[in-house]
Design a protein around this motif. Structure first.
Motif, PDB file in Angstrom:
ATOM      1  N   GLY A 132     -51.511  34.166  -5.033  1.00  0.00           N
ATOM      2  CA  GLY A 132     -50.674  34.262  -6.228  1.00  0.00           C
ATOM      3  C   GLY A 132     -49.935  32.985  -6.563  1.00  0.00           C
ATOM      4  O   GLY A 132     -49.931  32.525  -7.711  1.00  0.00           O
ATOM      5  N   GLY A 133     -49.279  32.385  -5.571  1.00  0.00           N
ATOM      6  CA  GLY A 133     -48.525  31.161  -5.813  1.00  0.00           C
ATOM      7  C   GLY A 133     -49.418  30.020  -6.266  1.00  0.00           C
ATOM      8  O   GLY A 133     -49.047  29.235  -7.147  1.00  0.00           O
ATOM      9  N   ARG A 134     -50.597  29.927  -5.676  1.00  0.00           N
ATOM     10  CA  ARG A 134     -51.540  28.862  -6.052  1.00  0.00           C
ATOM     11  C   ARG A 134     -51.987  29.031  -7.500  1.00  0.00           C
ATOM     12  O   ARG A 134     -52.077  28.065  -8.260  1.00  0.00           O
ATOM     13  CB  ARG A 134     -52.752  28.921  -5.109  1.00  0.00           C
ATOM     14  CG  ARG A 134     -53.740  27.783  -5.250  1.00  0.00           C
ATOM     15  CD  ARG A 134     -53.195  26.498  -4.715  1.00  0.00           C
ATOM     16  NE  ARG A 134     -54.176  25.428  -4.734  1.00  0.00           N
ATOM     17  CZ  ARG A 134     -53.853  24.145  -4.728  1.00  0.00           C
ATOM     18  NH1 ARG A 134     -52.589  23.776  -4.723  1.00  0.00           N
ATOM     19  NH2 ARG A 134     -54.795  23.217  -4.736  1.00  0.00           N
ATOM     20  N   ILE A 135     -52.264  30.269  -7.902  1.00  0.00           N
ATOM     21  CA  ILE A 135     -52.710  30.541  -9.275  1.00  0.00           C
ATOM     22  C   ILE A 135     -51.599  30.214 -10.268  1.00  0.00           C
ATOM     23  O   ILE A 135     -51.850  29.601 -11.316  1.00  0.00           O
ATOM     24  CB  ILE A 135     -53.148  32.007  -9.403  1.00  0.00           C
ATOM     25  CG1 ILE A 135     -54.405  32.254  -8.562  1.00  0.00           C
ATOM     26  CG2 ILE A 135     -53.403  32.367 -10.862  1.00  0.00           C
ATOM     27  CD1 ILE A 135     -54.746  33.709  -8.387  1.00  0.00           C
ATOM     28  N   ARG A 136     -50.384  30.596  -9.943  1.00  0.00           N
ATOM     29  CA  ARG A 136     -49.263  30.283 -10.856  1.00  0.00           C
ATOM     30  C   ARG A 136     -49.086  28.775 -10.994  1.00  0.00           C
ATOM     31  O   ARG A 136     -48.796  28.264 -12.083  1.00  0.00           O
ATOM     32  CB  ARG A 136     -47.969  30.927 -10.348  1.00  0.00           C
ATOM     33  CG  ARG A 136     -47.943  32.437 -10.477  1.00  0.00           C
ATOM     34  CD  ARG A 136     -46.563  33.000 -10.204  1.00  0.00           C
ATOM     35  NE  ARG A 136     -46.141  32.825  -8.823  1.00  0.00           N
ATOM     36  CZ  ARG A 136     -46.411  33.670  -7.832  1.00  0.00           C
ATOM     37  NH1 ARG A 136     -47.133  34.754  -8.082  1.00  0.00           N
ATOM     38  NH2 ARG A 136     -45.978  33.452  -6.605  1.00  0.00           N
ATOM     39  N   SER A 137     -49.273  28.062  -9.899  1.00  0.00           N
ATOM     40  CA  SER A 137     -49.097  26.613  -9.919  1.00  0.00           C
ATOM     41  C   SER A 137     -50.176  25.923 -10.744  1.00  0.00           C
ATOM     42  O   SER A 137     -49.876  25.041 -11.573  1.00  0.00           O
ATOM     43  CB  SER A 137     -49.117  26.083  -8.481  1.00  0.00           C
ATOM     44  OG  SER A 137     -49.118  24.676  -8.453  1.00  0.00           O
ATOM     45  N   LEU A 138     -51.428  26.341 -10.565  1.00  0.00           N
ATOM     46  CA  LEU A 138     -52.539  25.620 -11.179  1.00  0.00           C
ATOM     47  C   LEU A 138     -52.890  26.082 -12.583  1.00  0.00           C
ATOM     48  O   LEU A 138     -53.326  25.284 -13.415  1.00  0.00           O
ATOM     49  CB  LEU A 138     -53.780  25.744 -10.295  1.00  0.00           C
ATOM     50  CG  LEU A 138     -53.690  25.107  -8.900  1.00  0.00           C
ATOM     51  CD1 LEU A 138     -54.971  25.362  -8.124  1.00  0.00           C
ATOM     52  CD2 LEU A 138     -53.405  23.608  -9.013  1.00  0.00           C
ATOM     53  N   LEU A 139     -52.709  27.371 -12.884  1.00  0.00           N
ATOM     54  CA  LEU A 139     -53.187  27.916 -14.159  1.00  0.00           C
ATOM     55  C   LEU A 139     -52.080  28.427 -15.074  1.00  0.00           C
ATOM     56  O   LEU A 139     -52.341  28.724 -16.234  1.00  0.00           O
ATOM     57  CB  LEU A 139     -54.186  29.049 -13.895  1.00  0.00           C
ATOM     58  CG  LEU A 139     -55.508  28.641 -13.234  1.00  0.00           C
ATOM     59  CD1 LEU A 139     -56.331  29.867 -12.873  1.00  0.00           C
ATOM     60  CD2 LEU A 139     -56.308  27.720 -14.160  1.00  0.00           C
ATOM     61  N   PHE A 140     -50.860  28.522 -14.559  1.00  0.00           N
ATOM     62  CA  PHE A 140     -49.748  29.024 -15.379  1.00  0.00           C
ATOM     63  C   PHE A 140     -48.637  27.986 -15.526  1.00  0.00           C
ATOM     64  O   PHE A 140     -47.513  28.324 -15.888  1.00  0.00           O
ATOM     65  CB  PHE A 140     -49.178  30.308 -14.779  1.00  0.00           C
ATOM     66  CG  PHE A 140     -50.056  31.520 -14.990  1.00  0.00           C
ATOM     67  CD1 PHE A 140     -49.819  32.399 -16.041  1.00  0.00           C
ATOM     68  CD2 PHE A 140     -51.115  31.773 -14.144  1.00  0.00           C
ATOM     69  CE1 PHE A 140     -50.623  33.506 -16.233  1.00  0.00           C
ATOM     70  CE2 PHE A 140     -51.926  32.885 -14.324  1.00  0.00           C
ATOM     71  CZ  PHE A 140     -51.678  33.756 -15.375  1.00  0.00           C
ATOM     72  N   GLY A 141     -48.959  26.736 -15.245  1.00  0.00           N
ATOM     73  CA  GLY A 141     -48.012  25.660 -15.510  1.00  0.00           C
ATOM     74  C   GLY A 141     -46.760  25.665 -14.672  1.00  0.00           C
ATOM     75  O   GLY A 141     -45.755  25.072 -15.060  1.00  0.00           O
ATOM     76  N   GLN A 142     -46.793  26.283 -13.495  1.00  0.00           N
ATOM     77  CA  GLN A 142     -45.585  26.385 -12.667  1.00  0.00           C
ATOM     78  C   GLN A 142     -45.574  25.390 -11.515  1.00  0.00           C
ATOM     79  O   GLN A 142     -44.780  25.531 -10.586  1.00  0.00           O
ATOM     80  CB  GLN A 142     -45.469  27.809 -12.112  1.00  0.00           C
ATOM     81  CG  GLN A 142     -45.529  28.906 -13.155  1.00  0.00           C
ATOM     82  CD  GLN A 142     -44.391  28.836 -14.157  1.00  0.00           C
ATOM     83  OE1 GLN A 142     -43.225  28.858 -13.784  1.00  0.00           O
ATOM     84  NE2 GLN A 142     -44.733  28.734 -15.440  1.00  0.00           N
ATOM     85  N   ARG A 143     -46.427  24.378 -11.571  1.00  0.00           N
ATOM     86  CA  ARG A 143     -46.525  23.408 -10.471  1.00  0.00           C
ATOM     87  C   ARG A 143     -45.241  22.597 -10.346  1.00  0.00           C
ATOM     88  O   ARG A 143     -44.755  22.026 -11.323  1.00  0.00           O
ATOM     89  CB  ARG A 143     -47.706  22.471 -10.713  1.00  0.00           C
ATOM     90  CG  ARG A 143     -48.021  21.559  -9.545  1.00  0.00           C
ATOM     91  CD  ARG A 143     -49.309  20.782  -9.818  1.00  0.00           C
ATOM     92  NE  ARG A 143     -49.582  19.840  -8.749  1.00  0.00           N
ATOM     93  CZ  ARG A 143     -49.933  18.589  -8.933  1.00  0.00           C
ATOM     94  NH1 ARG A 143     -50.058  18.109 -10.160  1.00  0.00           N
ATOM     95  NH2 ARG A 143     -50.182  17.801  -7.909  1.00  0.00           N
ATOM     96  N   ARG A 144     -44.696  22.602  -9.152  1.00  0.00           N
ATOM     97  CA  ARG A 144     -43.436  21.889  -8.909  1.00  0.00           C
ATOM     98  C   ARG A 144     -43.599  20.404  -9.197  1.00  0.00           C
ATOM     99  O   ARG A 144     -44.530  19.753  -8.733  1.00  0.00           O
ATOM    100  CB  ARG A 144     -43.007  22.094  -7.455  1.00  0.00           C
ATOM    101  CG  ARG A 144     -41.645  21.520  -7.120  1.00  0.00           C
ATOM    102  CD  ARG A 144     -41.248  21.878  -5.706  1.00  0.00           C
ATOM    103  NE  ARG A 144     -41.180  23.330  -5.522  1.00  0.00           N
ATOM    104  CZ  ARG A 144     -40.959  23.903  -4.333  1.00  0.00           C
ATOM    105  NH1 ARG A 144     -40.811  23.157  -3.247  1.00  0.00           N
ATOM    106  NH2 ARG A 144     -40.903  25.223  -4.239  1.00  0.00           N
TER     107      ARG A 144
END
Length: 343
Positions: A132-144
């Motif tokens: 889940g965290g990886r998907i949010r980071s890479l595809l939902f613009g949530q990358r720190r």
């Protein structure tokens, strides 16, 4: 999980986004450089890049479609998220030389359904808890450090209609074998056919236990936990609605659910069909009909006093008495021996 299990997470999109804005975001480029390969000038751009993108599920372009779910039109977008994971520098570089791309980069994908419900856009996707965290980071613009601000704030816990607590689980458990009328779903009825799993946490988090199997509320382990008011964080259910679905689900407190696709099915036209063939309809049925309907009935019964602390306590007492009865029968304990230990 078994090979027949499909795990679905539900996330709330930023409240300023509508489905048209989602389409614009899905069309963006989500490629990112592999930082530890920056100084390897002999590698071409492809070797030093993770390729991440959204693709339409069935069309050349992203489309807003309307599906009728239990008599209600729901607008949605189907998409496939493709993303790449990789080995870190300690394993991706050997003796100063980067491994070939096909060895250090792994292709992954996720099916997603973006839908509008009660004025907000949500996304349901078949993601494991570890990804889940990886998907949010890479595809939902949530990358720190490299956020895409247009995505805004994404919520993946404590979301509107999609948060339930231990009291809700106790309430549904008490409905086993009953037909429920859902007040916010045109008084549609569903059957709570069976409870198949209970995950409990003892007071002060002393220990965790999970019971699984048909008629689990006849299990001593499950009943003893319920009778002692342990905290429930996951439950397994068989929900059925005539002419619409048979759903075997495990549900957690954030309404992530695991569908047993080997036993579940959903109406498609005049016949019932596999969940795998009707992923979007199944997801929308769960998240725009089943969960909101159960939550609405739970709140209604709480507000009316039909289900209150006294009712819950009485139900727990009945479960506890079942445990006492069975233990007495198994161990030939008589009433006089019980009276000797009860103050």
């Amino acid at each position: 999980m078994s090979r027949y299990d499909t795990r679905i997470e539900i996330w709330g999109m930023d409240r300023n986004l509508d489905l048209n804005a989602i389409i614009n975001l899905l069309n963006r480029n989500y490629d990112i450089p592999i930082d530890y390969l920056t100084n390897f000038e002999r590698l071409d751009a492809n070797e030093k890049t993770l390729h991440n993108s959204w693709l339409p599920s069935n069309n050349r372009n992203f489309l807003i479609e309307t599906l009728e779910i239990a008599g209600r039109p729901i607008e949605c977008i189907n998409a496939i998220g493709q993303y790449e994971d990789m080995l870190g520098p300690q394993r991706g570089i050997v003796n100063g030389t980067p491994l070939p791309r096909e060895v250090r980069v792994f292709n992954k994908s996720v099916n997603a359904v973006f839908f509008d419900y009660e004025g907000r856009v949500y996304c349901a996707l078949d993601a494991s808890s570890s990804q889940g965290g990886r998907i949010r980071s890479l595809l939902f613009g949530q990358r720190r450090g490299n956020r895409i601000e247009e995505w805004g704030t994404l919520e993946f816990k404590n979301i509107d209609f999609y948060t339930i607590d231990s009291r809700f689980f106790y309430w549904v458990f008490s409905k086993r074998g009953q037909t429920l009328t859902l007040p916010n779903q045109n008084n549609s009825q569903i059957n709570v056919v069976d409870i198949s799993a209970v995950s409990q946490l003892a007071p002060r988090n002393a220990y965790d236990s999970t019971s699984q199997g048909a008629n689990i509320l006849e299990s001593l382990q499950a009943l003893s936990g319920l009778g002692s008011n342990q905290s429930i964080y996951n439950g397994g259910f068989y929900f059925q609605k005539d002419n619409l679905f048979n759903m075997f689900l495990k549900i957690d407190s954030n309404c992530a659910c695991t569908i047993d696709t080997g036993r579940s099915n959903i109406k498609n036209g005049n016949d019932f069909d596999l969940i795998q063939n009707n992923f979007t309809k199944a997801v929308l049925t769960i998240y725009t009909f089943l969960f909101p309907g159960l939550k609405a009935l739970f709140n209604q019964e709480q507000n009316s006093g039909q289900w209150n602390h006294a009712q819950e306590s009485d139900q727990r007492k009945q479960w506890a008495l079942e445990v006492v009865k069975e233990l007495c029968e198994e161990n030939n304990i008589n009433i006089r021996e019980l009276q000797q230990i009860i103050p």
